[in-house]
Design a protein around this motif. Structure first.
Motif, PDB file in Angstrom:
ATOM      1  N   GLN A   1     100.541  27.742  33.838  1.00 59.37           N
ATOM      2  CA  GLN A   1      99.311  26.984  33.629  1.00 59.37           C
ATOM      3  C   GLN A   1      99.101  25.915  34.694  1.00 59.37           C
ATOM      4  OE1 GLN A   1      96.888  27.644  31.145  1.00 59.37           O
ATOM      5  NE2 GLN A   1      98.170  29.476  31.209  1.00 59.37           N
ATOM      6  N   ALA A   2     100.028  25.809  35.652  1.00 59.98           N
ATOM      7  CA  ALA A   2      99.879  24.847  36.743  1.00 59.98           C
ATOM      8  C   ALA A   2      98.728  25.274  37.642  1.00 59.98           C
ATOM      9  CB  ALA A   2     101.170  24.749  37.546  1.00 59.98           C
ATOM     10  N   HIS A   3      98.241  24.360  38.448  1.00 57.55           N
ATOM     11  CA  HIS A   3      97.123  24.672  39.346  1.00 57.55           C
ATOM     12  C   HIS A   3      97.539  25.733  40.363  1.00 57.55           C
ATOM     13  CE1 HIS A   3      93.692  24.027  42.043  1.00 57.55           C
ATOM     14  NE2 HIS A   3      93.117  23.405  41.034  1.00 57.55           N
ATOM     15  N   TYR A   4      96.619  26.654  40.641  1.00 56.80           N
ATOM     16  CA  TYR A   4      96.924  27.749  41.564  1.00 56.80           C
ATOM     17  C   TYR A   4      97.264  27.266  42.969  1.00 56.80           C
ATOM     18  CZ  TYR A   4      92.033  26.970  42.909  1.00 56.80           C
ATOM     19  OH  TYR A   4      90.848  26.391  43.308  1.00 56.80           O
ATOM     20  N   THR A   5      96.940  26.011  43.263  1.00 58.09           N
ATOM     21  CA  THR A   5      97.191  25.508  44.613  1.00 58.09           C
ATOM     22  C   THR A   5      98.676  25.503  44.954  1.00 58.09           C
ATOM     23  OG1 THR A   5      96.605  23.731  46.151  1.00 58.09           O
ATOM     24  CG2 THR A   5      97.406  23.056  44.013  1.00 58.09           C
ATOM     25  N   HIS A   6      99.561  25.374  43.959  1.00 64.02           N
ATOM     26  CA  HIS A   6     100.996  25.301  44.249  1.00 64.02           C
ATOM     27  C   HIS A   6     101.520  26.614  44.808  1.00 64.02           C
ATOM     28  CE1 HIS A   6     101.298  21.313  42.611  1.00 64.02           C
ATOM     29  NE2 HIS A   6     100.686  21.708  41.515  1.00 64.02           N
ATOM     30  N   SER A   7     101.030  27.710  44.289  1.00 60.03           N
ATOM     31  CA  SER A   7     101.427  29.008  44.816  1.00 60.03           C
ATOM     32  C   SER A   7     100.930  29.172  46.252  1.00 60.03           C
ATOM     33  CB  SER A   7     100.862  30.121  43.925  1.00 60.03           C
ATOM     34  OG  SER A   7     101.104  31.384  44.493  1.00 60.03           O
ATOM     35  N   ARG A   8      99.681  28.800  46.502  1.00 61.24           N
ATOM     36  CA  ARG A   8      99.121  28.920  47.850  1.00 61.24           C
ATOM     37  C   ARG A   8      99.849  28.010  48.830  1.00 61.24           C
ATOM     38  NH1 ARG A   8      92.672  28.750  47.774  1.00 61.24           N
ATOM     39  NH2 ARG A   8      93.140  26.561  47.427  1.00 61.24           N
ATOM     40  N   ILE A   9     100.121  26.766  48.401  1.00 64.00           N
ATOM     41  CA  ILE A   9     100.824  25.811  49.268  1.00 64.00           C
ATOM     42  C   ILE A   9     102.207  26.336  49.624  1.00 64.00           C
ATOM     43  CG2 ILE A   9     101.953  23.542  49.270  1.00 64.00           C
ATOM     44  CD1 ILE A   9      99.506  22.509  47.701  1.00 64.00           C
ATOM     45  N   SER A  10     102.910  26.883  48.643  1.00 62.86           N
ATOM     46  CA  SER A  10     104.249  27.412  48.900  1.00 62.86           C
ATOM     47  C   SER A  10     104.199  28.515  49.953  1.00 62.86           C
ATOM     48  CB  SER A  10     104.863  27.937  47.599  1.00 62.86           C
ATOM     49  OG  SER A  10     104.993  26.896  46.650  1.00 62.86           O
ATOM     50  N   THR A  11     103.163  29.351  49.869  1.00 61.27           N
ATOM     51  CA  THR A  11     102.995  30.409  50.869  1.00 61.27           C
ATOM     52  C   THR A  11     102.766  29.808  52.245  1.00 61.27           C
ATOM     53  OG1 THR A  11     102.063  31.917  49.215  1.00 61.27           O
ATOM     54  CG2 THR A  11     101.641  32.431  51.522  1.00 61.27           C
ATOM     55  N   VAL A  12     101.911  28.802  52.329  1.00 59.59           N
ATOM     56  CA  VAL A  12     101.640  28.137  53.610  1.00 59.59           C
ATOM     57  C   VAL A  12     102.924  27.541  54.193  1.00 59.59           C
ATOM     58  CG1 VAL A  12     100.472  26.158  54.657  1.00 59.59           C
ATOM     59  CG2 VAL A  12      99.216  27.651  53.091  1.00 59.59           C
ATOM     60  N   LEU A  13     103.755  26.961  53.324  1.00 59.57           N
ATOM     61  CA  LEU A  13     104.980  26.310  53.774  1.00 59.57           C
ATOM     62  C   LEU A  13     106.132  27.288  53.985  1.00 59.57           C
ATOM     63  CD1 LEU A  13     104.896  23.182  51.424  1.00 59.57           C
ATOM     64  CD2 LEU A  13     104.306  23.265  53.857  1.00 59.57           C
ATOM     65  N   GLY A  14     105.934  28.550  53.635  1.00 57.01           N
ATOM     66  CA  GLY A  14     106.995  29.531  53.788  1.00 57.01           C
ATOM     67  C   GLY A  14     108.110  29.361  52.784  1.00 57.01           C
ATOM     68  N   LEU A  15     107.799  28.835  51.607  1.00 51.64           N
ATOM     69  CA  LEU A  15     108.790  28.625  50.561  1.00 51.64           C
ATOM     70  C   LEU A  15     108.574  29.620  49.423  1.00 51.64           C
ATOM     71  CD1 LEU A  15     108.659  24.714  50.358  1.00 51.64           C
ATOM     72  CD2 LEU A  15     110.469  26.101  51.386  1.00 51.64           C
ATOM     73  N   PRO A  16     109.632  30.129  48.829  1.00 52.39           N
ATOM     74  CA  PRO A  16     109.469  31.017  47.676  1.00 52.39           C
ATOM     75  C   PRO A  16     108.813  30.259  46.519  1.00 52.39           C
ATOM     76  CG  PRO A  16     111.730  31.076  48.528  1.00 52.39           C
ATOM     77  CD  PRO A  16     111.048  29.923  49.192  1.00 52.39           C
ATOM     78  N   PHE A  17     108.060  30.981  45.712  1.00 51.63           N
ATOM     79  CA  PHE A  17     107.396  30.375  44.561  1.00 51.63           C
ATOM     80  C   PHE A  17     107.716  31.194  43.319  1.00 51.63           C
ATOM     81  CE2 PHE A  17     103.854  29.927  41.580  1.00 51.63           C
ATOM     82  CZ  PHE A  17     103.793  28.542  41.457  1.00 51.63           C
ATOM     83  N   VAL A  18     108.068  30.499  42.233  1.00 56.31           N
ATOM     84  CA  VAL A  18     108.423  31.159  40.976  1.00 56.31           C
ATOM     85  C   VAL A  18     107.571  30.583  39.854  1.00 56.31           C
ATOM     86  CG1 VAL A  18     110.269  31.646  39.334  1.00 56.31           C
ATOM     87  CG2 VAL A  18     110.799  31.453  41.772  1.00 56.31           C
ATOM     88  N   THR A  19     106.991  31.459  39.034  1.00 54.69           N
ATOM     89  CA  THR A  19     106.174  31.032  37.906  1.00 54.69           C
ATOM     90  C   THR A  19     107.035  30.939  36.646  1.00 54.69           C
ATOM     91  OG1 THR A  19     104.193  32.071  38.819  1.00 54.69           O
ATOM     92  CG2 THR A  19     104.185  31.589  36.473  1.00 54.69           C
ATOM     93  N   VAL A  20     106.897  29.825  35.938  1.00 48.51           N
ATOM     94  CA  VAL A  20     107.626  29.602  34.695  1.00 48.51           C
ATOM     95  C   VAL A  20     106.659  29.843  33.537  1.00 48.51           C
ATOM     96  CG1 VAL A  20     109.047  27.998  33.355  1.00 48.51           C
ATOM     97  CG2 VAL A  20     108.980  27.831  35.860  1.00 48.51           C
ATOM     98  N   PRO A  21     107.014  30.664  32.557  1.00 49.76           N
ATOM     99  CA  PRO A  21     106.113  30.886  31.416  1.00 49.76           C
ATOM    100  C   PRO A  21     105.837  29.588  30.658  1.00 49.76           C
ATOM    101  CG  PRO A  21     107.893  32.501  31.444  1.00 49.76           C
ATOM    102  CD  PRO A  21     108.247  31.461  32.455  1.00 49.76           C
ATOM    103  N   SER A  22     104.694  29.567  29.998  1.00 53.48           N
ATOM    104  CA  SER A  22     104.348  28.425  29.154  1.00 53.48           C
ATOM    105  C   SER A  22     104.420  28.839  27.692  1.00 53.48           C
ATOM    106  CB  SER A  22     102.941  27.917  29.482  1.00 53.48           C
ATOM    107  OG  SER A  22     101.977  28.937  29.272  1.00 53.48           O
ATOM    108  N   ASP A  23     104.478  27.837  26.824  1.00 50.37           N
ATOM    109  CA  ASP A  23     104.535  28.136  25.388  1.00 50.37           C
ATOM    110  C   ASP A  23     103.124  28.240  24.813  1.00 50.37           C
ATOM    111  OD1 ASP A  23     103.573  25.539  25.050  1.00 50.37           O
ATOM    112  OD2 ASP A  23     105.532  24.712  24.505  1.00 50.37           O
ATOM    113  N   ALA A  24     103.007  28.309  23.502  1.00 52.48           N
ATOM    114  CA  ALA A  24     101.714  28.508  22.850  1.00 52.48           C
ATOM    115  C   ALA A  24     100.791  27.309  22.970  1.00 52.48           C
ATOM    116  CB  ALA A  24     101.927  28.845  21.371  1.00 52.48           C
ATOM    117  N   THR A  25     101.310  26.170  23.439  1.00 56.28           N
ATOM    118  CA  THR A  25     100.467  24.990  23.646  1.00 56.28           C
ATOM    119  C   THR A  25     100.178  24.755  25.130  1.00 56.28           C
ATOM    120  OG1 THR A  25     102.338  23.438  23.744  1.00 56.28           O
ATOM    121  CG2 THR A  25     101.406  23.910  21.574  1.00 56.28           C
ATOM    122  N   GLY A  26     100.591  25.695  25.989  1.00 59.29           N
ATOM    123  CA  GLY A  26     100.326  25.570  27.410  1.00 59.29           C
ATOM    124  C   GLY A  26     101.317  24.699  28.156  1.00 59.29           C
ATOM    125  N   ARG A  27     102.400  24.273  27.481  1.00 60.07           N
ATOM    126  CA  ARG A  27     103.431  23.461  28.127  1.00 60.07           C
ATOM    127  C   ARG A  27     104.527  24.367  28.693  1.00 60.07           C
ATOM    128  NH1 ARG A  27     104.359  18.142  25.616  1.00 60.07           N
ATOM    129  NH2 ARG A  27     106.516  18.750  25.202  1.00 60.07           N
TER     130      ARG A  27
END
Length: 460
Positions: A145-171
C-alpha cells in the motif's frame, strides 16, 4: 481573491520595494493592452477544473494553500530567489533553514540534516539514495500500500525492491516483514505513515522493535500523514506509530499537502547530520559568496524555488506547529469529519464500509451489492451522479480483503487479489466537518437515485 488579501499583498510589496529604492530607477516593462485580454482567457481556461478549494470538493488530496502562503509566495516571486546557493537567495535560504528546523522540532529531532524539495517524490529519492550509500546493494522494502514512487525510485537507483503484504487494515504485515528481514537482504524498510490510497498507518513502533533482531534502516514516508503527529484525536495504535518517529533514520513530509503550501514543497530530514558527506561535490562558480552552508551542498536538486521557503516560513509564523494550536485543530477537524462520515456510511444499508474506522482523514466505501463487480458499477454511477450535484468524490480500486467476507455472495476466502471499485473521500480541509451535512445529503441522494434503477441496492 479577497480585497483584504490584495491590500495586504500591496502593502507588503511596497515595503519590499523600499528596500531597493536606493538603486537607479528600473521600471518594470508594461504588460501592454493585450495583457488584460490574455489574463481573461487564462481565467476562463481555468474554469476547466474541479472546485478544489471548496468543501464540496471531497475527492483527491487537494487542499488550497493558506492565504498567507499565497501572499508570501507572490511577494517572493518579485525577486524569484533560487535557494541552491546563497548567491541566489540569501534571505530565502535563511528562512528555509528556520522552516525546516520547525518541521524537525515537530518530530522531536533537535539534531538533523534536511532541506525543502520540489515534492515528496524527490525527497523520497534522496532518502533512498542515502540509504543505498550506507547499505549498498541491499533491497528496499515497502508495503503493497506504499506509494508506487518507491518502486520506481529503487529502479532508478539500481537497488532491489521488495513488496511487503499488508493486512486487512492496509498496514504493513509484521510477520511477512520479519520473514523478509530474516533473509538479511533488506537494507531499508520504508514505513508509510498515511498511505495515499486509504490513509493507513504502518506500525512504526513495532517495526522499530524488530531492529533488536535485525540490522536495517528505517525511512518514514510521511509525505501525506506527517503533520498528524500534532493531532490529539488519533487512535492508540496510530498514536504509537507517530510517537516512534524520533527513532527513525529519515523522514519525508509534504508541506504542500496538509502544510497549507502551494505546489511543490516537500521536505526531507535525516536524523544523523553526518550523511551530508554523501552530497559533497565541487562547483566552479557557486558557493563563494559566503562560508556559511549553501543548501545546494546538502541537496541532490540544484535550482529550487526560494519562494516555497518564504511561503512555508510565513505560514509557520502565523500557524505554529504546536499541539492544541490552530494548525493542529485543523487536522483534528478533518479527522473528526472522516469519523463522522464513516459512522453515517456504516449505518446506511446503501453502503459497505471496512470493518475499521479511518486511521487519518481518508474514508473509503463501496455501494452494497451482491458481487464486487456490481458494487464497482454502482460506485461509478454514484460518482457521476454526485458530480452532477456539485459533490466531487474520487474512485479507487482497492482489495476486497479490506472488507468483511460476508459483504458479497460467493466471494472465495482464498481470493486475495480480488478488487472492488470504491468511492473515496479525503476530508483534509478543516471546514469539511462543518459541511458534512451537505456532503452526506448529496451522497445519499445520489445513492437513492441510482438504487431506483438497480435493485441490488436496498433502501437505507
Amino acid at each position: 481573491m479577497s480585497e483584504e488579501f490584495l491590500k495586504l499583498l500591496s502593502a507588503s510589496q511596497r515595503t519590499l520595494d523600499e528596500g531597493f529604492s536606493h538603486l537607479p530607477p528600473n521600471p518594470a516593462p508594461s504588460l501592454g493592452e493585450a495583457a488584460s485580454a490574455i489574463l481573461q482567457r487564462v481565467a476562463e481556461r481555468l474554469h476547466d477544473n474541479y472546485p478544489y478549494a471548496h468543501p464540496l470538493y471531497a475527492g483527491q488530496m487537494l487542499k488550497p494553500p493558506h492565504p498567507i502562503a499565497r501572499a508570501a509566495y507572490s511577494l517572493a516571486m518579485s525577486i524569484n530567489p533560487n535557494n541552491h546557493a546563497l548567491d541566489g537567495g540569501r534571505a530565502s535560504s535563511a528562512m528555509e533553514v528556520e522552516a525546516v528546523a520547525a518541521v524537525a522540532k515537530m518530530f522531536d529531532w533537535p539534531q538533523h540534516l534536511g532541506h525543502l524539495s520540489s515534492g515528496g517524490t524527490f525527497a523520497n529519492l534522496e532518502a533512498l539514495w542515502v540509504a543505498g550509500q550506507l547499505v549498498p546493494g541491499k533491497a528496499i522494502a515497502a508495503s503493497d500500500q506504499a506509494h508506487y514512487t518507491h518502486s520506481r525510485i529503487s529502479t532508478v537507483l539500481g537497488l532491489p525492491f521488495v513488496t511487503v503484504p499488508s493486512d486487512a487494515t492496509g498496514r504493513m504485515d509484521l510477520t511477512a516483514l520479519e520473514h523478509l528481514l530474516a533473509t538479511e537482504n533488506i537494507g531499508t524498510v520504508v514505513v508509510t505513515l498515511g498511505t495515499t490510497a486509504i490513509g493507513s498507518v504502518d506500525p512504526l513502533d513495532q517495526i522499530l522493535a524488530l531492529r533488536k533482531k535485525f540490522s536495517f534502516r528505517i525511512h518514514v514516508d510521511a509525505a501525506y500523514g506527517g503533520y498528524f503527529t500534532l493531532a490529539a484525536n488519533l487512535s492508540p495504535k496510530t498514536r504509537s506509530a507517530f510517537d516512534a518517529i524520533p527513532h527513525a533514520d529519515s523522514i519525508v513530509i509534504d508541506p504542500h499537502k496538509h502544510g497549507l503550501q502551494p505546489y511543490g514543497c516537500g521536505c526531507i530530514l535525516f536524523r544523523d547530520p553526518a550523511v551530508g558527506r554523501f552530497y559533497k561535490h565541487d562547483s566552479p562558480y557557486t558557493y563563494f559568496s559566503s562560508k556559511d552552508l549553501h543548501l545546494g551542498e546538502i541537496s541532490l536538486e540544484c535550482s529550487r524555488a526560494g519562494a516555497s521557503a518564504v511561503a512555508l516560513w510565513a505560514t509557520q509564523q502565523l500557524l505554529p506547529y504546536t499541539p492544541g494550536g490552530a494548525f493542529a485543530q485543523g487536522l483534528e477537524s478533518g479527522r473528526n469529519a472522516a469519523l463522522n462520515l464513516y459512522e453515517r456510511l456504516t449505518k446506511s444499508a446503501h453502503f459497505v464500509t471496512p470493518s475499521a474506522p479511518p486511521q487519518l482523514d481518508i474514508v473509503f466505501w463501496t455501494p452494497s451489492a451482491s458481487t464486487p463487480d456490481a458494487s464497482s458499477a454502482l460506485a461509478e454511477a454514484i460518482f457521476d451522479e454526485t458530480a452532477k450535484n456539485d459533490l466531487h468524490l474520487a474512485l479507487a480500486q482497492l482489495p476486497t480483503r479490506f472488507f468483511s467476507r460476508d459483504k458479497w455472495e460467493n466471494l472465495a476466502i482464498s481470493d486475495q487479489k480480488s478488487t472492488v471499485t470504491c468511492l473515496r473521500s479525503v476530508l483534509m480541509k478543516p471546514e469539511h466537518l462543518l459541511w458534512l451535512d451537505h456532503i452526506w445529503q448529496r451522497l445519499y441522494a445520489a445513492a437513492v437515485k441510482v438504487s431506483t434503477v438497480n435493485t441490488s441496492i436496498e433502501p437505507a
